[in-house]
Design an enzyme around this catalytic site. Structure first.
Site, PDB file in Angstrom:
ATOM      1  N   THR A   1      10.330 -15.357 106.656  1.00  0.00           N
ATOM      2  CA  THR A   1       9.590 -14.622 107.694  1.00  0.00           C
ATOM      3  C   THR A   1       8.897 -13.372 107.163  1.00  0.00           C
ATOM      4  O   THR A   1       7.962 -12.882 107.777  1.00  0.00           O
ATOM      5  CB  THR A   1      10.527 -14.209 108.851  1.00  0.00           C
ATOM      6  OG1 THR A   1      11.550 -13.370 108.324  1.00  0.00           O
ATOM      7  CG2 THR A   1      11.120 -15.419 109.533  1.00  0.00           C
ATOM      8  N   ASP A   2       9.378 -12.865 106.015  1.00  0.00           N
ATOM      9  CA  ASP A   2       8.870 -11.556 105.565  1.00  0.00           C
ATOM     10  C   ASP A   2       7.358 -11.553 105.335  1.00  0.00           C
ATOM     11  O   ASP A   2       6.674 -10.602 105.694  1.00  0.00           O
ATOM     12  CB  ASP A   2       9.573 -11.123 104.271  1.00  0.00           C
ATOM     13  CG  ASP A   2      11.023 -10.722 104.523  1.00  0.00           C
ATOM     14  OD1 ASP A   2      11.421 -10.629 105.700  1.00  0.00           O
ATOM     15  OD2 ASP A   2      11.761 -10.510 103.542  1.00  0.00           O
TER      16      ASP A   2
ATOM     17  N   THR B   1      14.756 -17.750 105.030  1.00  0.00           N
ATOM     18  CA  THR B   1      16.033 -17.710 105.752  1.00  0.00           C
ATOM     19  C   THR B   1      16.320 -19.026 106.456  1.00  0.00           C
ATOM     20  O   THR B   1      17.476 -19.424 106.604  1.00  0.00           O
ATOM     21  CB  THR B   1      15.995 -16.550 106.769  1.00  0.00           C
ATOM     22  OG1 THR B   1      15.843 -15.345 106.037  1.00  0.00           O
ATOM     23  CG2 THR B   1      17.258 -16.475 107.597  1.00  0.00           C
TER      24      THR B   1
ATOM     25  N   GLU C   1     -20.795   7.204 108.836  1.00  0.00           N
ATOM     26  CA  GLU C   1     -20.746   7.958 107.571  1.00  0.00           C
ATOM     27  C   GLU C   1     -20.066   7.130 106.480  1.00  0.00           C
ATOM     28  O   GLU C   1     -20.542   7.009 105.359  1.00  0.00           O
ATOM     29  CB  GLU C   1     -19.970   9.256 107.802  1.00  0.00           C
ATOM     30  CG  GLU C   1     -19.946  10.168 106.593  1.00  0.00           C
ATOM     31  CD  GLU C   1     -18.664  11.004 106.549  1.00  0.00           C
ATOM     32  OE1 GLU C   1     -18.200  11.282 105.436  1.00  0.00           O
ATOM     33  OE2 GLU C   1     -18.127  11.343 107.631  1.00  0.00           O
TER      34      GLU C   1
ATOM     35  N   LYS D   1       5.085  -9.695 112.072  1.00  0.00           N
ATOM     36  CA  LYS D   1       6.526  -9.443 112.146  1.00  0.00           C
ATOM     37  C   LYS D   1       6.743  -7.983 112.532  1.00  0.00           C
ATOM     38  O   LYS D   1       6.189  -7.091 111.899  1.00  0.00           O
ATOM     39  CB  LYS D   1       7.165  -9.755 110.788  1.00  0.00           C
ATOM     40  CG  LYS D   1       8.686  -9.685 110.817  1.00  0.00           C
ATOM     41  CD  LYS D   1       9.310 -10.148 109.509  1.00  0.00           C
ATOM     42  CE  LYS D   1      10.827 -10.125 109.633  1.00  0.00           C
ATOM     43  NZ  LYS D   1      11.517 -10.560 108.416  1.00  0.00           N
TER      44      LYS D   1
ATOM     45  N   TYR E   1      22.665 -12.970 102.970  1.00  0.00           N
ATOM     46  CA  TYR E   1      22.755 -14.385 102.607  1.00  0.00           C
ATOM     47  C   TYR E   1      21.748 -14.689 101.501  1.00  0.00           C
ATOM     48  O   TYR E   1      20.917 -13.840 101.150  1.00  0.00           O
ATOM     49  CB  TYR E   1      22.442 -15.225 103.844  1.00  0.00           C
ATOM     50  CG  TYR E   1      21.126 -14.817 104.450  1.00  0.00           C
ATOM     51  CD1 TYR E   1      19.941 -15.381 104.017  1.00  0.00           C
ATOM     52  CD2 TYR E   1      21.052 -13.823 105.428  1.00  0.00           C
ATOM     53  CE1 TYR E   1      18.725 -14.975 104.524  1.00  0.00           C
ATOM     54  CE2 TYR E   1      19.838 -13.408 105.934  1.00  0.00           C
ATOM     55  CZ  TYR E   1      18.689 -13.981 105.479  1.00  0.00           C
ATOM     56  OH  TYR E   1      17.476 -13.563 105.970  1.00  0.00           O
TER      57      TYR E   1
ATOM     58  N   SER F   1      10.358 -15.261 100.841  1.00  0.00           N
ATOM     59  CA  SER F   1       8.884 -15.161 100.901  1.00  0.00           C
ATOM     60  C   SER F   1       8.360 -13.853 100.328  1.00  0.00           C
ATOM     61  O   SER F   1       7.160 -13.707 100.100  1.00  0.00           O
ATOM     62  CB  SER F   1       8.376 -15.382 102.320  1.00  0.00           C
ATOM     63  OG  SER F   1       8.738 -14.324 103.155  1.00  0.00           O
TER      64      SER F   1
HETATM   65  N1  ASP Z   1      13.623 -12.498 102.946  1.00  0.00           N
HETATM   66  C1  ASP Z   1      13.510 -13.666 103.755  1.00  0.00           C
HETATM   67  C2  ASP Z   1      12.203 -14.352 103.431  1.00  0.00           C
HETATM   68  O1  ASP Z   1      11.168 -13.897 103.840  1.00  0.00           O
HETATM   69  C3  ASP Z   1      13.623 -13.305 105.179  1.00  0.00           C
HETATM   70  C4  ASP Z   1      13.401 -14.436 106.148  1.00  0.00           C
HETATM   71  O2  ASP Z   1      13.068 -15.563 105.859  1.00  0.00           O
HETATM   72  O3  ASP Z   1      13.581 -14.139 107.343  1.00  0.00           O
HETATM   73  O4  ASP Z   1      12.219 -15.369 102.788  1.00  0.00           O
END
Ligand code: ASP
Length: 360
Positions: A126-127, A46, A319, A199, A60, A93
Site C-alpha cells: 500500500t505504501d 502486506t 510570474e 494513502k 511483519y 512497495s
Molecule cells: N510496506 C508495505 C508495502 O507497501 C505496507 C503495505 O503493503 O501496506 O509493501
C-alpha cells in the site's frame, strides 16, 4: 455425453455414476465459460505479508506469500472468476523501482491485449500503491478492467483485510461496469480512481481516500458506480509503454522553511532530468529554492511545483510561468513525479509538459 446401455462387463450403477460425473463436469465447464478470465499479477506487500503472531499488525514481513497461496486463501474467487496468477515481484512497495514498474506494466498491457483475458488484478504494497496505480492508468491502452489492490493487515492477522479486498478486486475486475474507467484501486469496500486516490493513514484499513474528488463507487455485495473521472487515462493515453526501455530520473524536493538551492544542485549532479518541488500551500516556492530551480532549468531540467498539503489544485502563477516553472494541477508530489517521468519520454518542451499536467 453418455448414451445407450451399459455393456455386459459394465455394472449399470458405475455407468450412471460416470454419466453423473460427466454431467457435473459439463455443467461446471459451462459455468466456467460464463465466468470472466481474470489474471492476477502479484508484486508483494502486506497483502502477501505474514507474521508468527496473529495480533501483530506492524512488524511483519511484507511479500512473504506467493501468488498461488494468495489465490488459494480465498476459495470463493473460483465462484466469480476463472482466476490464474503470476508473480512479478514479491517486495515491500517501498522497494518498487522504475524497472519493476515497467516490467509490471508491459506484462499487464500484453495480457489485456489478449482475447483470453477479461481483466487484471494487481496485488501491491500500500505504501506506493497509488504511484503504480497512476502509472498503469497512464500507460495501459485498454478499456478492460484493471484493478490494483492491497491490504493494511498481513494475511496472518486477526481481521486481515486482504481476503475481502482481493475478493472485491476480482469482482470489480470481472465486471462490465468497470470497463473504461481507468485503473481502479479497490480497498475497504471502495472503488477509487488511480488518478484521485491517496494513502492517508499509516496503519488503518480505511487509509485510501479520494479526498477532494470522491470515490467512483462502492461495493456493497454488488458493485455500485456513481462517478467517472474527467482526466485522460488508459485508452486515450499519449504514452507508449512499448517504446519505453528506461524512465528518466525525476526527484522530489520537499519545501520547508529555510530550504536551500543545494538540494536542486544535488539532484542535477545526480543525473535528474526533472524535479518535483513539493511546495508549501499553493505550490509556493522560497527565493532560495527558486534560485535552485532556475539553475536546474538552465541545465535543461523540467521543474514542476506540486504541494505538500496534498490537496487542492496548484494554480498557474504568471510570474512563475514566465520563469517556466510548471504547475502540477491537483497531482500530489509522488503522482506528479510519475507523470513527469512519462512526459519526459515524449518532450522537453515546458509548454507541452504543462499540457500533460492539465490533461492527465
Ligand atoms: N510496506 C508495505 C508495502 O507497501 C505496507 C503495505 O503493503 O501496506 O509493501
Amino acid at each position: 455425453m453418455i448414451t445407450g446401455c451399459a455393456g455386459a462387463n459394465e455394472p449399470l450403477n458405475e455407468t450412471r455414476a460416470e454419466a453423473k460425473a460427466e454431467n457435473a463436469a459439463a455443467k461446471s465447464d459451462q459455468k466456467q465459460k460464463n465466468l470472466p478470465n481474470i489474471r492476477m499479477l502479484a508484486t508483494g506487500g502486506t497483502i502477501a505479508g505474514a507474521d508468527k503472531s496473529k495480533t501483530s499488525t506492524t512488524n511483519y514481513k511484507a511479500g512473504a506469500v506467493g501468488v498461488d497461496a494468495l489465490i488459494e486463501a480465498v476459495p470463493e474467487l473460483q465462484d466469480i472468476a476463472n482466476i490464474s496468477g503470476e508473480q512479478i515481484a514479491n517486495i515491500g512497495s517501498q522497494n518498487m523501482t522504475n524497472q519493476t514498474l515497467l516490467k509490471l506494466s508491459k506484462r499487464a498491457g500484453e495480457l489485456l491485449a489478449s482475447d483470453d483475458v477479461d481483466g487484471i488484478v494487481v496485488t501491491h504494497g500500500t505504501d506506493t500503491l497509488e504511484e503504480t496505480a497512476y502509472f498503469l492508468n497512464l500507460v495501459i491502452k485498454s478499456d478492460k478492467p484493471l484493478v490494483i489492490v492491497g491490504s493494511m493487515r498481513p494475511s496472518t492477522a486477526i481481521g486481515a483485510d486482504g481476503p475481502s479486498n482481493l475478493y472485491n478486486a476480482v469482482k470489480v475486475a470481472g465486471s462490465k461496469e468497470a470497463k473504461g474507467k481507468g485503473a481502479l484501486v479497490v480497498m475497504n469496500d471502495r472503488i477509487a480512481s488511480a488518478r484521485y486516490v491517496t494513502k492517508t493513514n499509516t496503519t488503518t484499513p480505511d487509509t485510501f481516500k479520494s479526498e477532494e474528488m470522491g470515490n467512483l463507487g462502492v461495493i456493497a455485495n454488488d458493485i455500485y458506480f456513481f462517478n467517472d473521472i474527467a482526466k485522460k487515462h488508459t485508452k486515450e493515453t499519449d504514452f507508449d509503454i512499448a517504446k519505453i526501455a528506461r524512465l528518466p530520473q525525476v526527484d522530489i524536493i520537499y519545501g520547508y522553511q529555510s530550504d536551500g538551492r543545494y538540494l536542486f544542485d544535488a539532484a542535477v549532479k545526480a543525473g535528474a532530468k526533472g524535479i518535483i518541488y513539493a511546495g508549501s500551500g499553493n505550490g509556493s516556492i522560497s527565493d532560495e529554492a527558486k534560485k535552485g530551480a532556475a539553475a536546474a532549468m538552465k541545465k535543461g531540467l523540467a521543474v514542476v511545483r506540486s504541494s505538500r498539503t496534498k490537496n487542492g489544485v496548484v494554480t498557474p502563477n504568471p510570474e512563475l510561468e514566465k520563469a517556466k516553472l510548471l504547475a502540477s494541477n491537483s497531482l500530489n508530489p509522488e503522482k506528479a513525479r510519475i507523470l513527469l517521468m512519462l512526459a519526459l519520454t515524449k518532450t522537453n518542451d515546458p509548454q507541452k509538459i504543462q499540457t500533460y499536467f492539465n490533461e492527465y
